[in-house]
Write a protein that holds these residues in place. Sequence first.
Motif, mmCIF file in Angstrom:
data_model
loop_
_atom_site.group_PDB
_atom_site.id
_atom_site.type_symbol
_atom_site.label_atom_id
_atom_site.label_comp_id
_atom_site.label_asym_id
_atom_site.label_seq_id
_atom_site.Cartn_x
_atom_site.Cartn_y
_atom_site.Cartn_z
ATOM 1 N N GLU A 19 21.016 -10.584 -32.645
ATOM 2 C CA GLU A 19 22.036 -11.499 -31.812
ATOM 3 C C GLU A 19 21.835 -12.945 -32.100
ATOM 4 O O GLU A 19 20.571 -13.092 -32.351
ATOM 5 N N LYS A 23 26.536 -15.362 -37.111
ATOM 6 C CA LYS A 23 27.775 -14.554 -37.908
ATOM 7 C C LYS A 23 29.118 -15.216 -37.769
ATOM 8 O O LYS A 23 29.901 -15.081 -38.961
ATOM 9 N N GLU A 46 32.667 -4.084 -36.632
ATOM 10 C CA GLU A 46 32.155 -2.868 -36.222
ATOM 11 C C GLU A 46 31.203 -3.143 -35.126
ATOM 12 O O GLU A 46 30.246 -3.814 -35.013
ATOM 13 N N PRO A 47 31.039 -2.195 -33.944
ATOM 14 C CA PRO A 47 32.197 -1.110 -33.878
ATOM 15 C C PRO A 47 33.443 -1.731 -33.561
ATOM 16 O O PRO A 47 33.691 -2.747 -32.793
ATOM 17 N N ARG A 57 34.346 0.907 -28.999
ATOM 18 C CA ARG A 57 33.585 -0.496 -29.032
ATOM 19 C C ARG A 57 33.254 -0.867 -27.419
ATOM 20 O O ARG A 57 32.053 -1.004 -26.897
ATOM 21 N N LEU A 61 29.562 -0.801 -25.479
ATOM 22 C CA LEU A 61 29.011 -2.369 -25.073
ATOM 23 C C LEU A 61 28.874 -2.725 -23.517
ATOM 24 O O LEU A 61 28.391 -3.415 -23.042
ATOM 25 N N VAL A 77 28.958 5.305 -32.351
ATOM 26 C CA VAL A 77 29.310 4.346 -33.291
ATOM 27 C C VAL A 77 29.690 5.174 -34.642
ATOM 28 O O VAL A 77 30.647 4.458 -35.353
ATOM 29 N N ARG A 81 33.228 4.420 -36.491
ATOM 30 C CA ARG A 81 33.231 4.025 -37.824
ATOM 31 C C ARG A 81 34.103 5.036 -38.725
ATOM 32 O O ARG A 81 34.717 4.687 -39.700
ATOM 33 N N ASP A 102 32.249 -7.553 -40.332
ATOM 34 C CA ASP A 102 30.952 -8.024 -39.508
ATOM 35 C C ASP A 102 30.279 -6.793 -38.784
ATOM 36 O O ASP A 102 30.613 -6.075 -37.963
ATOM 37 N N ARG A 103 29.374 -6.513 -39.449
ATOM 38 C CA ARG A 103 28.372 -5.319 -39.129
ATOM 39 C C ARG A 103 28.834 -3.905 -39.729
ATOM 40 O O ARG A 103 30.197 -3.676 -39.667
ATOM 41 N N PHE A 104 27.992 -3.166 -40.139
ATOM 42 C CA PHE A 104 28.255 -1.714 -40.774
ATOM 43 C C PHE A 104 27.060 -0.782 -40.450
ATOM 44 O O PHE A 104 26.361 -1.057 -39.498
ATOM 45 N N SER A 108 23.403 0.344 -37.581
ATOM 46 C CA SER A 108 23.034 1.682 -36.978
ATOM 47 C C SER A 108 21.543 1.856 -37.383
ATOM 48 O O SER A 108 20.845 2.269 -36.494
ATOM 49 N N TYR A 111 19.669 -1.057 -34.903
ATOM 50 C CA TYR A 111 19.956 -0.930 -33.572
ATOM 51 C C TYR A 111 19.410 0.798 -32.802
ATOM 52 O O TYR A 111 18.593 0.689 -32.069
ATOM 53 N N GLN A 112 20.096 1.604 -33.514
ATOM 54 C CA GLN A 112 19.697 2.944 -32.976
ATOM 55 C C GLN A 112 18.581 3.623 -33.629
ATOM 56 O O GLN A 112 17.887 4.196 -33.090
ATOM 57 N N ASP A 160 26.715 -8.515 -23.268
ATOM 58 C CA ASP A 160 26.967 -7.092 -23.292
ATOM 59 C C ASP A 160 25.684 -6.187 -23.213
ATOM 60 O O ASP A 160 24.727 -6.802 -22.905
ATOM 61 N N MET A 162 24.055 -4.648 -25.092
ATOM 62 C CA MET A 162 23.066 -4.618 -26.214
ATOM 63 C C MET A 162 22.391 -6.028 -26.007
ATOM 64 O O MET A 162 21.018 -6.080 -26.066
HETATM 65 P P1 TMP Z 1 28.448 -8.087 -32.190
HETATM 66 O O1 TMP Z 1 29.857 -8.182 -32.359
HETATM 67 O O2 TMP Z 1 28.057 -9.246 -31.356
HETATM 68 O O3 TMP Z 1 27.688 -8.013 -33.466
HETATM 69 O O4 TMP Z 1 28.226 -6.920 -31.316
HETATM 70 C C1 TMP Z 1 28.045 -5.787 -31.710
HETATM 71 C C2 TMP Z 1 26.884 -5.023 -30.759
HETATM 72 O O5 TMP Z 1 26.774 -3.671 -31.362
HETATM 73 C C3 TMP Z 1 25.624 -5.486 -31.416
HETATM 74 O O6 TMP Z 1 24.996 -5.796 -30.556
HETATM 75 C C4 TMP Z 1 25.021 -4.449 -32.340
HETATM 76 C C5 TMP Z 1 25.590 -3.186 -31.919
HETATM 77 N N1 TMP Z 1 25.776 -2.235 -32.991
HETATM 78 C C6 TMP Z 1 25.073 -1.030 -32.805
HETATM 79 O O7 TMP Z 1 24.279 -0.746 -32.174
HETATM 80 N N2 TMP Z 1 25.125 -0.075 -34.093
HETATM 81 C C7 TMP Z 1 26.111 -0.279 -35.051
HETATM 82 O O8 TMP Z 1 26.009 0.654 -36.038
HETATM 83 C C8 TMP Z 1 26.766 -1.395 -34.825
HETATM 84 C C9 TMP Z 1 27.908 -1.676 -36.027
HETATM 85 C C10 TMP Z 1 26.668 -2.339 -33.918
#
Ligand code: TMP
Length: 217
Positions: A19, A23, A46-47, A57, A61, A77, A81, A102-104, A108, A111-112, A160, A162
């Motif tokens: 965070e 990005k 993503e998501p 998403r 969130l 998630v 995807r 922006d993330r893939f 996972s 975070y997971q 959010d 997270m």
């Molecule tokens: P962001 O748009 O600020 O990056 O928020 C997306 C949030 O989703 C961020 O906290 C990370 C989370 N996330 C997961 O937990 N697992 C995933 O696979 C992805 C793609 C995002």
Amino acid sequence: MQLHEPRPVAKFITLEGGEGAGKTSCLACIREYFERRGLPYWVSREPGGTGLAEEIRALILRPRAEPVEALTELLLVFAARTQHLAGVIRPRLAAGEWVILDRFTDASYAYQGGGRGVDELVIAALESWVQGDLRPGLVLWLDVPLDIGLKRVQERGETDRMDNETRDFMLRVHEAYRRRFQSNPVTHKRIDANQPLEQVMSDLVSVLDHHLASVLI
Ligand code: TMP
């Protein structure tokens, strides 16, 4: 289930970071980079990235009183995807476009996997099931010290589900990213995001130059 041999696709680029890593500014820089070169590209996140995936998403969130199981979060998630891959990522790559996300799936793992403690083998199995052999050819990690990132998130105001996680959770996310990047040195490139913005952009452009040079020969 048989795991697929990973096949990194050069035109598939993903951007990762904890965070508050910056990005948004980097994505703007990447867009400009592709614009200037006249290369066809598509930016997504993503998501999200399709109507249904964006709805998923929002489900993931939105802060809520009910505890969310780690596996529920992981499956949501990967459900998002699956939609994104079918509706956007695969067709755009097939049309010869660059796809920048922006993330893939590294998120996972971070975070997971790191954050929530889901077994990496479970994530790897889902990755293989949902993506087959498809992997990004370049994964960029904006690495910023945890406390600087968290401060930026606080300053931004809106949070959010997270963002509301504990510092320990974020630390585990950060460590998981570090491990991913250390064990995949060919495709995964770390960018020191704890520098003046201009320097971060310049490092980003160097990595992109290097990557494109290896593709467009
Ligand atoms: P962001 O748009 O600020 O990056 O928020 C997306 C949030 O989703 C961020 O906290 C990370 C989370 N996330 C997961 O937990 N697992 C995933 O696979 C992805 C793609 C995002």
